[in-house]
Design a protein around this motif. Structure first.
Motif, PDB file in Angstrom:
ATOM      1  N   LYS A  27      40.521  33.152  40.589  1.00  0.00           N
ATOM      2  CA  LYS A  27      40.097  32.319  41.718  1.00  0.00           C
ATOM      3  C   LYS A  27      40.393  33.024  43.037  1.00  0.00           C
ATOM      4  CE  LYS A  27      40.356  27.678  43.653  1.00  0.00           C
ATOM      5  NZ  LYS A  27      40.672  26.282  43.338  1.00  0.00           N
ATOM      6  N   LEU A  28      41.547  33.672  43.142  1.00  0.00           N
ATOM      7  CA  LEU A  28      41.856  34.426  44.357  1.00  0.00           C
ATOM      8  C   LEU A  28      40.829  35.530  44.589  1.00  0.00           C
ATOM      9  CD1 LEU A  28      45.744  34.677  44.237  1.00  0.00           C
ATOM     10  CD2 LEU A  28      44.369  33.615  46.051  1.00  0.00           C
ATOM     11  N   GLN A  29      40.446  36.229  43.515  1.00  0.00           N
ATOM     12  CA  GLN A  29      39.419  37.272  43.650  1.00  0.00           C
ATOM     13  C   GLN A  29      38.145  36.688  44.253  1.00  0.00           C
ATOM     14  OE1 GLN A  29      39.200  40.574  43.167  1.00  0.00           O
ATOM     15  NE2 GLN A  29      41.034  41.054  41.987  1.00  0.00           N
ATOM     16  N   LYS A  30      37.717  35.545  43.744  1.00  0.00           N
ATOM     17  CA  LYS A  30      36.458  34.949  44.207  1.00  0.00           C
ATOM     18  C   LYS A  30      36.585  34.423  45.626  1.00  0.00           C
ATOM     19  CE  LYS A  30      35.085  36.097  40.251  1.00  0.00           C
ATOM     20  NZ  LYS A  30      35.292  37.535  40.152  1.00  0.00           N
ATOM     21  N   LEU A  31      37.724  33.814  45.968  1.00  0.00           N
ATOM     22  CA  LEU A  31      37.913  33.339  47.335  1.00  0.00           C
ATOM     23  C   LEU A  31      37.911  34.500  48.328  1.00  0.00           C
ATOM     24  CD1 LEU A  31      40.705  30.676  46.695  1.00  0.00           C
ATOM     25  CD2 LEU A  31      38.297  30.214  47.279  1.00  0.00           C
ATOM     26  N   THR A  67      47.358  44.645  41.682  1.00  0.00           N
ATOM     27  CA  THR A  67      48.561  43.938  42.132  1.00  0.00           C
ATOM     28  C   THR A  67      48.794  42.651  41.359  1.00  0.00           C
ATOM     29  OG1 THR A  67      48.316  44.873  44.344  1.00  0.00           O
ATOM     30  CG2 THR A  67      49.710  42.926  44.139  1.00  0.00           C
ATOM     31  N   LEU A  68      47.726  41.923  41.033  1.00  0.00           N
ATOM     32  CA  LEU A  68      47.876  40.587  40.443  1.00  0.00           C
ATOM     33  C   LEU A  68      47.645  40.519  38.938  1.00  0.00           C
ATOM     34  CD1 LEU A  68      46.088  38.427  43.174  1.00  0.00           C
ATOM     35  CD2 LEU A  68      48.509  39.056  43.012  1.00  0.00           C
ATOM     36  N   ALA A  69      47.282  41.628  38.310  1.00  0.00           N
ATOM     37  CA  ALA A  69      46.917  41.605  36.885  1.00  0.00           C
ATOM     38  C   ALA A  69      48.007  41.035  35.995  1.00  0.00           C
ATOM     39  CB  ALA A  69      46.545  43.008  36.418  1.00  0.00           C
ATOM     40  N   SER A  70      49.242  41.268  36.329  1.00  0.00           N
ATOM     41  CA  SER A  70      50.324  40.797  35.457  1.00  0.00           C
ATOM     42  C   SER A  70      50.458  39.275  35.455  1.00  0.00           C
ATOM     43  CB  SER A  70      51.658  41.434  35.858  1.00  0.00           C
ATOM     44  OG  SER A  70      52.010  41.010  37.161  1.00  0.00           O
ATOM     45  N   SER A  71      49.872  38.601  36.435  1.00  0.00           N
ATOM     46  CA  SER A  71      49.963  37.140  36.469  1.00  0.00           C
ATOM     47  C   SER A  71      49.030  36.488  35.456  1.00  0.00           C
ATOM     48  CB  SER A  71      49.645  36.624  37.871  1.00  0.00           C
ATOM     49  OG  SER A  71      48.290  36.864  38.164  1.00  0.00           O
ATOM     50  N   ARG A  72      48.093  37.265  34.929  1.00  0.00           N
ATOM     51  CA  ARG A  72      47.104  36.765  33.966  1.00  0.00           C
ATOM     52  C   ARG A  72      46.415  35.533  34.526  1.00  0.00           C
ATOM     53  NH1 ARG A  72      47.798  39.932  29.327  1.00  0.00           N
ATOM     54  NH2 ARG A  72      49.848  40.886  29.311  1.00  0.00           N
ATOM     55  N   SER A  73      46.418  34.415  33.812  1.00  0.00           N
ATOM     56  CA  SER A  73      45.734  33.215  34.302  1.00  0.00           C
ATOM     57  C   SER A  73      46.691  32.180  34.876  1.00  0.00           C
ATOM     58  CB  SER A  73      44.892  32.596  33.187  1.00  0.00           C
ATOM     59  OG  SER A  73      45.732  32.191  32.130  1.00  0.00           O
ATOM     60  N   ALA A  74      47.955  32.550  35.026  1.00  0.00           N
ATOM     61  CA  ALA A  74      48.942  31.616  35.588  1.00  0.00           C
ATOM     62  C   ALA A  74      48.696  31.411  37.075  1.00  0.00           C
ATOM     63  CB  ALA A  74      50.348  32.170  35.368  1.00  0.00           C
ATOM     64  N   GLY A  75      49.037  30.251  37.555  1.00  0.00           N
ATOM     65  CA  GLY A  75      48.936  29.985  38.982  1.00  0.00           C
ATOM     66  C   GLY A  75      49.956  30.802  39.756  1.00  0.00           C
ATOM     67  N   ILE A  76      49.501  31.452  40.794  1.00  0.00           N
ATOM     68  CA  ILE A  76      50.378  32.233  41.669  1.00  0.00           C
ATOM     69  C   ILE A  76      50.738  31.322  42.837  1.00  0.00           C
ATOM     70  CG2 ILE A  76      50.582  34.323  43.068  1.00  0.00           C
ATOM     71  CD1 ILE A  76      48.248  35.450  41.263  1.00  0.00           C
ATOM     72  N   PHE A 115      36.372  29.719  36.684  1.00  0.00           N
ATOM     73  CA  PHE A 115      35.146  29.993  35.940  1.00  0.00           C
ATOM     74  C   PHE A 115      33.915  29.477  36.658  1.00  0.00           C
ATOM     75  CE2 PHE A 115      38.429  30.563  32.739  1.00  0.00           C
ATOM     76  CZ  PHE A 115      38.080  31.830  32.286  1.00  0.00           C
ATOM     77  N   LYS A 116      34.041  28.373  37.365  1.00  0.00           N
ATOM     78  CA  LYS A 116      32.928  27.872  38.176  1.00  0.00           C
ATOM     79  C   LYS A 116      32.618  28.873  39.296  1.00  0.00           C
ATOM     80  CE  LYS A 116      30.028  24.980  40.175  1.00  0.00           C
ATOM     81  NZ  LYS A 116      28.665  24.862  39.679  1.00  0.00           N
ATOM     82  N   LEU A 117      33.655  29.363  39.968  1.00  0.00           N
ATOM     83  CA  LEU A 117      33.444  30.355  41.021  1.00  0.00           C
ATOM     84  C   LEU A 117      32.831  31.630  40.448  1.00  0.00           C
ATOM     85  CD1 LEU A 117      36.723  29.883  43.087  1.00  0.00           C
ATOM     86  CD2 LEU A 117      34.394  29.325  43.827  1.00  0.00           C
ATOM     87  N   SER A 118      33.286  32.035  39.273  1.00  0.00           N
ATOM     88  CA  SER A 118      32.712  33.209  38.624  1.00  0.00           C
ATOM     89  C   SER A 118      31.232  32.978  38.329  1.00  0.00           C
ATOM     90  CB  SER A 118      33.474  33.538  37.343  1.00  0.00           C
ATOM     91  OG  SER A 118      32.974  34.717  36.762  1.00  0.00           O
ATOM     92  N   ASP A 119      30.905  31.818  37.791  1.00  0.00           N
ATOM     93  CA  ASP A 119      29.499  31.482  37.537  1.00  0.00           C
ATOM     94  C   ASP A 119      28.684  31.515  38.824  1.00  0.00           C
ATOM     95  OD1 ASP A 119      30.065  31.131  34.852  1.00  0.00           O
ATOM     96  OD2 ASP A 119      30.045  28.925  34.950  1.00  0.00           O
ATOM     97  N   MET A 120      29.263  31.013  39.903  1.00  0.00           N
ATOM     98  CA  MET A 120      28.551  31.004  41.187  1.00  0.00           C
ATOM     99  C   MET A 120      28.271  32.421  41.670  1.00  0.00           C
ATOM    100  SD  MET A 120      30.691  27.820  42.866  1.00  0.00           S
ATOM    101  CE  MET A 120      30.221  28.108  44.564  1.00  0.00           C
ATOM    102  N   THR A 121      29.203  33.343  41.450  1.00  0.00           N
ATOM    103  CA  THR A 121      28.974  34.721  41.887  1.00  0.00           C
ATOM    104  C   THR A 121      27.987  35.448  40.980  1.00  0.00           C
ATOM    105  OG1 THR A 121      30.850  35.670  40.659  1.00  0.00           O
ATOM    106  CG2 THR A 121      31.281  34.909  42.920  1.00  0.00           C
TER     107      THR A 121
END
Length: 163
Positions: A27-31, A67-76, A115-121
């Protein structure tokens, strides 16, 4: 106009909007991508020090990924550091334009999940889809999505909002 790293913009989203659940990496990537694109709709120079690349799950900023890959899908929850013993980079509060854009992006896209943001992109006519189609939907390593394509797409969207 100063340019910021993708991490500085992501950290600003976190500092201003993460809440107790945080914001996951995708989500951060998409934002950050939407901030990049909307900035280019109105400004001649990019807001960020790097542009997005063509990846399987949409536009991705590779330095932010690393930088953020280690967080996987957890909320940062908290802003992240690029290197140890440094402060997490953020967009300064004094930059009213960039802060205003970040807050506007959150208002427009913050309610959507990763996933919604990914679909939008990935939607037809988006910069990612156009560039992916040119490459037969293969995602070559380090393939930048051209700024001109991003700018044109977001300018069209801005015109539609103005009408």
């Amino acid at each position: 106009m100063p340019k910021y790293t993708p991490l500085a913009v992501a950290n600003t989203f976190l500092a201003r909007h993460a809440g107790s659940a945080g914001i996951d990496h995708m989500k951060l990537q998409k934002l950050v991508y939407y901030a990049y694109g909307w900035w280019l709709a109105y400004q001649p120079e990019p807001l960020l020090t790097e542009g997005p690349e063509l990846w399987k799950h949409g536009p991705v900023f590779s330095s932010l990924y690393r930088t953020l890959a280690s967080s996987r899908s957890a909320g940062i929850i908290e802003p992240q550091k690029a290197v140890p013993f440094s402060l997490p980079p953020t967009v300064p509060e004094a930059d009213d334009q960039a802060i205003g854009l970040i807050d506007w992006i959150w208002g427009k896209y913050g309610q959507f999940g990763s996933f919604k943001l990914s679909d939008m992109t990935h939607a037809k006519g988006t910069p990612w889809q156009i560039e992916a189609e040119k490459n037969n939907y293969r995602v070559p390593m380090h393939h930048k999505i051209p700024d001109g394509l991003i700018s044109d797409c977001f300018k069209k969207e801005a015109e539609a909002l103005d009408n």
